[in-house]
Write a protein that holds these residues in place. Structure first.
Motif, PDB file in Angstrom:
ATOM      1  N   GLY A 286       0.788  -1.225   0.000  1.00  0.00           N
ATOM      2  CA  GLY A 286       0.000   0.000   0.000  1.00  0.00           C
ATOM      3  C   GLY A 286       0.822   1.277   0.000  1.00  0.00           C
ATOM      4  O   GLY A 286       0.270   2.376  -0.034  1.00  0.00           O
ATOM      5  N   MET A 287       2.154   1.169   0.028  1.00  0.00           N
ATOM      6  CA  MET A 287       3.009   2.362   0.071  1.00  0.00           C
ATOM      7  C   MET A 287       3.461   2.734  -1.348  1.00  0.00           C
ATOM      8  O   MET A 287       3.520   1.871  -2.235  1.00  0.00           O
ATOM      9  CB  MET A 287       4.244   2.104   0.937  1.00  0.00           C
ATOM     10  CG  MET A 287       3.925   1.758   2.380  1.00  0.00           C
ATOM     11  SD  MET A 287       5.448   1.491   3.328  1.00  0.00           S
ATOM     12  CE  MET A 287       4.761   0.989   4.913  1.00  0.00           C
ATOM     13  N   PRO A 288       3.825   3.992  -1.595  1.00  0.00           N
ATOM     14  CA  PRO A 288       4.368   4.374  -2.914  1.00  0.00           C
ATOM     15  C   PRO A 288       5.745   3.756  -3.132  1.00  0.00           C
ATOM     16  O   PRO A 288       6.469   3.475  -2.171  1.00  0.00           O
ATOM     17  CB  PRO A 288       4.425   5.902  -2.838  1.00  0.00           C
ATOM     18  CG  PRO A 288       4.443   6.225  -1.389  1.00  0.00           C
ATOM     19  CD  PRO A 288       3.662   5.151  -0.693  1.00  0.00           C
ATOM     20  N   ASP A 289       6.100   3.558  -4.407  1.00  0.00           N
ATOM     21  CA  ASP A 289       7.356   2.868  -4.703  1.00  0.00           C
ATOM     22  C   ASP A 289       8.584   3.672  -4.284  1.00  0.00           C
ATOM     23  O   ASP A 289       9.676   3.108  -4.112  1.00  0.00           O
ATOM     24  CB  ASP A 289       7.434   2.548  -6.194  1.00  0.00           C
ATOM     25  CG  ASP A 289       7.431   3.799  -7.046  1.00  0.00           C
ATOM     26  OD1 ASP A 289       6.340   4.261  -7.417  1.00  0.00           O
ATOM     27  OD2 ASP A 289       8.538   4.319  -7.325  1.00  0.00           O
ATOM     28  N   SER A 290       8.418   4.976  -4.097  1.00  0.00           N
ATOM     29  CA  SER A 290       9.570   5.797  -3.694  1.00  0.00           C
ATOM     30  C   SER A 290      10.054   5.455  -2.287  1.00  0.00           C
ATOM     31  O   SER A 290      11.191   5.764  -1.932  1.00  0.00           O
ATOM     32  CB  SER A 290       9.194   7.289  -3.760  1.00  0.00           C
ATOM     33  OG  SER A 290       8.073   7.553  -2.915  1.00  0.00           O
ATOM     34  N   LEU A 291       9.209   4.788  -1.494  1.00  0.00           N
ATOM     35  CA  LEU A 291       9.610   4.429  -0.128  1.00  0.00           C
ATOM     36  C   LEU A 291      10.351   3.099  -0.060  1.00  0.00           C
ATOM     37  O   LEU A 291      10.863   2.724   0.993  1.00  0.00           O
ATOM     38  CB  LEU A 291       8.361   4.360   0.782  1.00  0.00           C
ATOM     39  CG  LEU A 291       7.597   5.662   0.969  1.00  0.00           C
ATOM     40  CD1 LEU A 291       6.396   5.447   1.880  1.00  0.00           C
ATOM     41  CD2 LEU A 291       8.520   6.736   1.562  1.00  0.00           C
ATOM     42  N   VAL A 292      10.387   2.399  -1.182  1.00  0.00           N
ATOM     43  CA  VAL A 292      11.054   1.087  -1.181  1.00  0.00           C
ATOM     44  C   VAL A 292      12.551   1.297  -1.361  1.00  0.00           C
ATOM     45  O   VAL A 292      13.027   1.601  -2.449  1.00  0.00           O
ATOM     46  CB  VAL A 292      10.480   0.201  -2.308  1.00  0.00           C
ATOM     47  CG1 VAL A 292      11.162  -1.168  -2.282  1.00  0.00           C
ATOM     48  CG2 VAL A 292       8.981   0.049  -2.159  1.00  0.00           C
ATOM     49  N   LYS A 293      13.284   1.155  -0.294  1.00  0.00           N
ATOM     50  CA  LYS A 293      14.726   1.423  -0.343  1.00  0.00           C
ATOM     51  C   LYS A 293      15.554   0.189  -0.019  1.00  0.00           C
ATOM     52  O   LYS A 293      16.662   0.040  -0.533  1.00  0.00           O
ATOM     53  CB  LYS A 293      15.069   2.527   0.681  1.00  0.00           C
ATOM     54  CG  LYS A 293      14.322   3.826   0.467  1.00  0.00           C
ATOM     55  CD  LYS A 293      14.720   4.498  -0.836  1.00  0.00           C
ATOM     56  CE  LYS A 293      14.036   5.867  -0.970  1.00  0.00           C
ATOM     57  NZ  LYS A 293      14.343   6.511  -2.284  1.00  0.00           N
ATOM     58  N   LEU A 294      15.082  -0.669   0.846  1.00  0.00           N
ATOM     59  CA  LEU A 294      15.912  -1.767   1.356  1.00  0.00           C
ATOM     60  C   LEU A 294      15.372  -3.123   0.907  1.00  0.00           C
ATOM     61  O   LEU A 294      15.220  -4.036   1.703  1.00  0.00           O
ATOM     62  CB  LEU A 294      15.967  -1.714   2.892  1.00  0.00           C
ATOM     63  CG  LEU A 294      16.481  -0.410   3.473  1.00  0.00           C
ATOM     64  CD1 LEU A 294      16.385  -0.420   4.989  1.00  0.00           C
ATOM     65  CD2 LEU A 294      17.936  -0.169   3.045  1.00  0.00           C
ATOM     66  N   LEU A 295      15.059  -3.197  -0.372  1.00  0.00           N
ATOM     67  CA  LEU A 295      14.514  -4.458  -0.898  1.00  0.00           C
ATOM     68  C   LEU A 295      15.413  -4.935  -2.032  1.00  0.00           C
ATOM     69  O   LEU A 295      15.494  -4.290  -3.078  1.00  0.00           O
ATOM     70  CB  LEU A 295      13.090  -4.233  -1.413  1.00  0.00           C
ATOM     71  CG  LEU A 295      12.186  -5.459  -1.509  1.00  0.00           C
ATOM     72  CD1 LEU A 295      12.049  -6.156  -0.176  1.00  0.00           C
ATOM     73  CD2 LEU A 295      10.803  -5.044  -2.031  1.00  0.00           C
ATOM     74  N   ALA A 296      16.155  -6.034  -1.828  1.00  0.00           N
ATOM     75  CA  ALA A 296      17.096  -6.543  -2.826  1.00  0.00           C
ATOM     76  C   ALA A 296      16.634  -7.886  -3.350  1.00  0.00           C
ATOM     77  O   ALA A 296      15.925  -8.630  -2.658  1.00  0.00           O
ATOM     78  CB  ALA A 296      18.491  -6.669  -2.211  1.00  0.00           C
ATOM     79  N   ASN A 297      17.054  -8.190  -4.580  1.00  0.00           N
ATOM     80  CA  ASN A 297      16.677  -9.468  -5.203  1.00  0.00           C
ATOM     81  C   ASN A 297      17.454 -10.603  -4.529  1.00  0.00           C
ATOM     82  O   ASN A 297      18.684 -10.630  -4.581  1.00  0.00           O
ATOM     83  CB  ASN A 297      16.999  -9.431  -6.705  1.00  0.00           C
ATOM     84  CG  ASN A 297      16.299 -10.548  -7.460  1.00  0.00           C
ATOM     85  OD1 ASN A 297      16.033 -11.605  -6.907  1.00  0.00           O
ATOM     86  ND2 ASN A 297      15.995 -10.291  -8.719  1.00  0.00           N
ATOM     87  N   PRO A 298      16.768 -11.559  -3.892  1.00  0.00           N
ATOM     88  CA  PRO A 298      17.480 -12.630  -3.168  1.00  0.00           C
ATOM     89  C   PRO A 298      17.946 -13.772  -4.080  1.00  0.00           C
ATOM     90  O   PRO A 298      18.670 -14.652  -3.618  1.00  0.00           O
ATOM     91  CB  PRO A 298      16.427 -13.133  -2.183  1.00  0.00           C
ATOM     92  CG  PRO A 298      15.131 -12.923  -2.892  1.00  0.00           C
ATOM     93  CD  PRO A 298      15.302 -11.676  -3.724  1.00  0.00           C
ATOM     94  N   LEU A 299      17.491 -13.791  -5.361  1.00  0.00           N
ATOM     95  CA  LEU A 299      17.817 -14.929  -6.233  1.00  0.00           C
ATOM     96  C   LEU A 299      19.102 -14.664  -7.011  1.00  0.00           C
ATOM     97  O   LEU A 299      19.293 -13.563  -7.526  1.00  0.00           O
ATOM     98  CB  LEU A 299      16.665 -15.196  -7.222  1.00  0.00           C
ATOM     99  CG  LEU A 299      15.302 -15.546  -6.625  1.00  0.00           C
ATOM    100  CD1 LEU A 299      14.319 -15.853  -7.755  1.00  0.00           C
ATOM    101  CD2 LEU A 299      15.415 -16.730  -5.684  1.00  0.00           C
ATOM    102  N   PRO A 300      19.954 -15.683  -7.149  1.00  0.00           N
ATOM    103  CA  PRO A 300      21.140 -15.524  -7.988  1.00  0.00           C
ATOM    104  C   PRO A 300      20.740 -15.598  -9.466  1.00  0.00           C
ATOM    105  O   PRO A 300      19.673 -16.126  -9.813  1.00  0.00           O
ATOM    106  CB  PRO A 300      22.008 -16.731  -7.593  1.00  0.00           C
ATOM    107  CG  PRO A 300      21.022 -17.761  -7.169  1.00  0.00           C
ATOM    108  CD  PRO A 300      19.887 -17.021  -6.523  1.00  0.00           C
ATOM    109  N   VAL A 301      21.577 -15.072 -10.332  1.00  0.00           N
ATOM    110  CA  VAL A 301      21.303 -15.132 -11.776  1.00  0.00           C
ATOM    111  C   VAL A 301      21.841 -16.469 -12.292  1.00  0.00           C
ATOM    112  O   VAL A 301      23.042 -16.626 -12.497  1.00  0.00           O
ATOM    113  CB  VAL A 301      21.957 -13.948 -12.527  1.00  0.00           C
ATOM    114  CG1 VAL A 301      21.646 -14.036 -14.021  1.00  0.00           C
ATOM    115  CG2 VAL A 301      21.462 -12.633 -11.959  1.00  0.00           C
ATOM    116  N   THR A 302      20.950 -17.427 -12.475  1.00  0.00           N
ATOM    117  CA  THR A 302      21.323 -18.739 -13.012  1.00  0.00           C
ATOM    118  C   THR A 302      20.441 -19.033 -14.218  1.00  0.00           C
ATOM    119  O   THR A 302      19.432 -18.356 -14.463  1.00  0.00           O
ATOM    120  CB  THR A 302      21.129 -19.848 -11.960  1.00  0.00           C
ATOM    121  OG1 THR A 302      19.731 -19.925 -11.634  1.00  0.00           O
ATOM    122  CG2 THR A 302      21.923 -19.552 -10.699  1.00  0.00           C
TER     123      THR A 302
END
Length: 400
Positions: A286-302
């Protein structure tokens, strides 16, 4: 009581069976041998002179088919024909039902479509082939019901069912001569030679018991009892005490009115803050995307992750965003075209921002939380990054 019946059955088994009356007509001449090599040699010699003969062994002997010069069985061709009949019958039935008798357009597909017809066609092929082959094997190839055979009560057959190997020549063979056959068996090293006489009972005159009126009446009574008992059990008995103890218990079924809660609703809203076991709530919901700061992709590129991302992207994203993320919708104007993934804004977004849009939704795009799992959403983002790189490649991406 059990001992009484066991003793009765023991006496029946031990009581001598009445001997079958034999005629003076010779049915066949049989001979016993002690080893597999002897019976193979005997079969080769007998098959070179006679056609109406057979071999009896206590177990299958390798090489016997060639020694007896047996022709390949026709049962395989019979089964193949029945299977093809089942296939054609299924396709004709489905084609007539779907294309003529009950035409319906399902998902824009043709009336008669081969792929969805395959399960029924396969089942009918197996059914025709299996059941009718078994019936033909019993009725045609084995000539049943045929209860008697002159060999059954002979010492010859008793020996071949234990530890001896036997061969016999029937008297209806064109070259049959009793003395000549016995002489041949002695030359082959037979340990015992038998003259097997025909039975006085003519099988073609014996009435089959399964067609008798009494047997059919028993079958009808049994069928009525089974059908009645099944109907009584499944439609009345299981709903009576004590079999209905799980049916009647203190519980509220879905959509059922509650007499406990004041509002009468049986289905309740979980208390605020309730978290289902094994579920991690999305903290930026429910929050705007500008508040998303600490979300990283947990999957490796395979390779596996990229393949998963491509499959999910093609299924859920490409209808609006296009196969290459250019915003060229495949919906032909039925839904507003989304922005391209190749704009500076999206290329400079962090993976967490894209994940937030997929999870939370944005503008006319709904949330895909229920359709796409958390890991698959991250896999899609890896695939989107690959699409972006493919359209904005650098000189350093070229192989050296």
């Amino acid at each position: 009581m059990i001992k009484k019946y066991l003793e009765k059955f023991r006496k029946i088994n031990e009581s001598p069976l009445p001997e079958e009356e034999k005629s003076d007509k010779v049915y066949a001449v049989g001979a016993l041998f002690d080893t597999p090599n002897q019976i193979i040699a005997a079969a080769k010699k007998v098959s070179s002179e006679y056609t109406q003969f057979d071999v009896n062994t206590p177990y299958p002997v390798h090489g016997m088919d060639d020694a007896m010069k047996l022709k390949p069985t026709k049962l395989g061709w019979f089964s193949f024909t029945l299977g093809i009949t089942g296939t054609i019958s299924a396709l004709a039935m489905i084609g007539w039902m779907s294309g003529v008798d009950y035409t319906n357009i399902v998902g824009g597909k043709p009336y008669f479509n081969i792929p969805p017809s395959m399960p029924v066609t396969f089942e009918l092929t197996v059914l025709f082939c299996g059941l009718m082959t078994a019936g033909a094997l019993i009725a045609l190839f084995s000539k049943l019901p045929w209860f008697n055979n002159p060999l059954l009560e002979t010492d010859y057959l008793k020996a071949t069912s234990q530890d001896k190997y036997g061969v016999y020549v029937k008297s209806n063979d064109k070259k049959f001569n009793k003395e000549r056959v016995e002489s041949l068996f002695r030359e082959l090293g037979s340990t015992q030679i038998y003259s097997i006489y025909d039975s006085k009972v003519k099988e073609d005159k014996v009435k089959t018991p399964i067609f008798s009126a009494g047997f059919i009446k028993v079958l009808v009574v049994f069928a009525v009892l089974v059908a009645g008992g099944t109907y009584f059990t499944l439609n009345w008995l299981i709903y009576q005490m004590p079999f209905d103890w799980m049916w009647h218990q203190a519980k509220v079924l879905p959509q059922e009115k509650s007499t406990f809660f004041a509002d009468g609703f049986g289905m309740r809203v979980p208390p605020p803050g309730t978290v289902a076991r094994g579920y991690m709530p999305y903290e930026y919901a429910g929050m705007p995307d500008s508040l998303v700061k600490l979300l990283a992709n947990p999957l490796p590129v395979t390779e596996k992750v990229m393949q998963t991302g491509q499959k999910r992207y093609d299924t859920y994203c490409s209808p609006c965003h296009g196969y290459f993320g250019r915003g060229d919708s495949r919906l032909r104007g039925q839904f507003p075209n989304p922005p391209s993934f190749h704009t500076d804004k999206v290329r400079n977004w962090a993976d967490g921002n894209i994940y937030h849009v997929i999870t939370n939704g944005q503008n006319t795009m709904p949330s895909y939380t229920k359709q796409i799992s958390r890991d698959d959403r991250w896999a899609i983002i890896h695939y989107i990054r690959a699409l972006q790189r493919s359209q904005n490649a650098k000189d350093s991406d070229l192989p050296q």
